[in-house]
Design a protein around this motif. Structure first.
Motif, mmCIF file in Angstrom:
data_model
loop_
_atom_site.group_PDB
_atom_site.id
_atom_site.type_symbol
_atom_site.label_atom_id
_atom_site.label_comp_id
_atom_site.label_asym_id
_atom_site.label_seq_id
_atom_site.Cartn_x
_atom_site.Cartn_y
_atom_site.Cartn_z
ATOM 1 N N UNK A 75 36.409 56.938 30.559
ATOM 2 C CA UNK A 75 36.724 55.825 30.174
ATOM 3 C C UNK A 75 35.532 54.881 29.810
ATOM 4 N N UNK A 76 35.714 54.023 28.809
ATOM 5 C CA UNK A 76 34.626 52.963 28.269
ATOM 6 C C UNK A 76 35.501 51.897 27.724
ATOM 7 N N UNK A 77 34.860 50.769 28.132
ATOM 8 C CA UNK A 77 35.456 49.706 27.843
ATOM 9 C C UNK A 77 34.698 48.478 27.089
ATOM 10 N N UNK A 78 35.367 47.624 26.454
ATOM 11 C CA UNK A 78 34.888 46.585 25.533
ATOM 12 C C UNK A 78 35.356 45.378 26.318
ATOM 13 N N UNK A 79 35.107 44.891 27.385
ATOM 14 C CA UNK A 79 35.703 43.631 28.137
ATOM 15 C C UNK A 79 35.294 42.714 27.317
ATOM 16 N N UNK A 80 36.152 41.551 27.048
ATOM 17 C CA UNK A 80 35.945 40.272 26.277
ATOM 18 C C UNK A 80 35.074 39.436 27.441
ATOM 19 N N UNK A 81 34.304 38.681 26.510
ATOM 20 C CA UNK A 81 33.398 37.730 27.304
ATOM 21 C C UNK A 81 34.215 36.903 28.278
ATOM 22 N N UNK A 82 33.824 36.798 29.465
ATOM 23 C CA UNK A 82 34.284 35.823 30.560
ATOM 24 C C UNK A 82 35.404 36.588 31.449
ATOM 25 N N UNK A 83 35.381 38.131 31.385
ATOM 26 C CA UNK A 83 35.919 38.880 32.117
ATOM 27 C C UNK A 83 35.032 39.839 32.703
ATOM 28 N N UNK A 84 35.577 40.336 34.028
ATOM 29 C CA UNK A 84 34.869 41.429 34.499
ATOM 30 C C UNK A 84 35.979 42.570 35.016
ATOM 31 N N UNK A 85 35.489 43.666 35.216
ATOM 32 C CA UNK A 85 36.656 44.700 35.839
ATOM 33 C C UNK A 85 35.933 45.333 37.024
ATOM 34 N N UNK A 86 36.815 45.224 38.147
ATOM 35 C CA UNK A 86 36.328 45.476 39.533
ATOM 36 C C UNK A 86 36.890 46.796 39.882
ATOM 37 N N UNK A 87 36.364 47.899 40.103
ATOM 38 C CA UNK A 87 36.673 49.423 40.632
ATOM 39 C C UNK A 87 36.645 49.178 42.178
ATOM 40 N N UNK A 88 38.003 49.439 42.448
ATOM 41 C CA UNK A 88 38.711 49.279 44.030
ATOM 42 C C UNK A 88 39.343 50.541 44.662
ATOM 43 N N UNK A 89 39.082 50.634 45.738
ATOM 44 C CA UNK A 89 39.637 51.897 46.391
ATOM 45 C C UNK A 89 41.395 51.797 46.180
ATOM 46 N N UNK A 90 41.739 52.841 46.435
ATOM 47 C CA UNK A 90 43.153 53.006 46.403
ATOM 48 C C UNK A 90 43.500 53.332 47.894
ATOM 49 N N UNK A 91 44.559 52.523 48.259
ATOM 50 C CA UNK A 91 44.890 52.321 50.026
ATOM 51 C C UNK A 91 45.527 53.596 50.399
ATOM 52 N N UNK A 92 46.156 54.369 49.545
ATOM 53 C CA UNK A 92 46.710 55.861 49.688
ATOM 54 C C UNK A 92 45.666 56.745 50.108
ATOM 55 N N UNK A 93 44.541 56.799 49.611
ATOM 56 C CA UNK A 93 43.523 57.827 49.618
ATOM 57 C C UNK A 93 42.663 57.307 51.125
#
Length: 145
Positions: free
Chosen positions: A50-68
């Motif tokens: 996956x590659x993204x083009x986030x708009x200015x003013x946003x970030x994406x956070x990669x977080x754990x999955x609680x089940x794993x």
């Protein structure tokens, strides 16, 4: 809000999605050709295709999955991983196996979640003194148990 994305060739068919109507994060899927086994206490980088083009003013956070984490002791090592708005490369997940047993990741496995959030930018202003608070400089558990 629309966020443009591109699936890289090895990510074909692995579009992230929200698992429920109230989910805060999109599930990120492992875009690997062959299973990868994480030995106990080891880490690996898992591509998502996956590659993204986030708009200015946003970030994406990669977080754990609680089940794993709860069932297998597998989590995201640099939690949260930050995807900046100007990054256009592949989103990858650094998984770490904190359990004493091996864990196998297979193509299409949900390995993390992606939460998109607003970013507040600040301007640091140098000063000779900071205002006092009851906590002061106490950190690392200084507020009690």
């Amino acid at each position: 809000m629309d966020v443009p994305y591109r699936l890289l060739p090895h990510g074909e068919g692995l579009t992230p999605a929200y698992a429920s109507g109230g989910a805060a994060g999109l599930d990120l899927l492992a875009a690997i050709a062959e299973p990868v086994t994480l030995a106990p206490w080891s880490r690996t980088v898992v591509p998502t295709g996956l590659a993204l083009a986030l708009p200015d003013g946003l970030e994406a956070q990669v977080r754990p999955r609680s089940g794993l984490a709860a069932r297998h002791g597998v989590t995201v090592l640099n939690t949260p991983g930050t995807i900046d708005a100007d990054y256009r490369g592949e989103v990858s997940v650094i998984l770490v196996n904190l359990s004493p047993e091996a864990f196998t990741v297979r193509r299409g496995d949900r390995v993390a979640q992606l939460v998109v959030a607003p970013v507040t930018r600040v301007r640091l202003v140098a000063t000779d003194a900071l205002d006092a608070t009851p906590r002061g400089a106490g950190g690392f558990g200084s507020t009690g148990r």
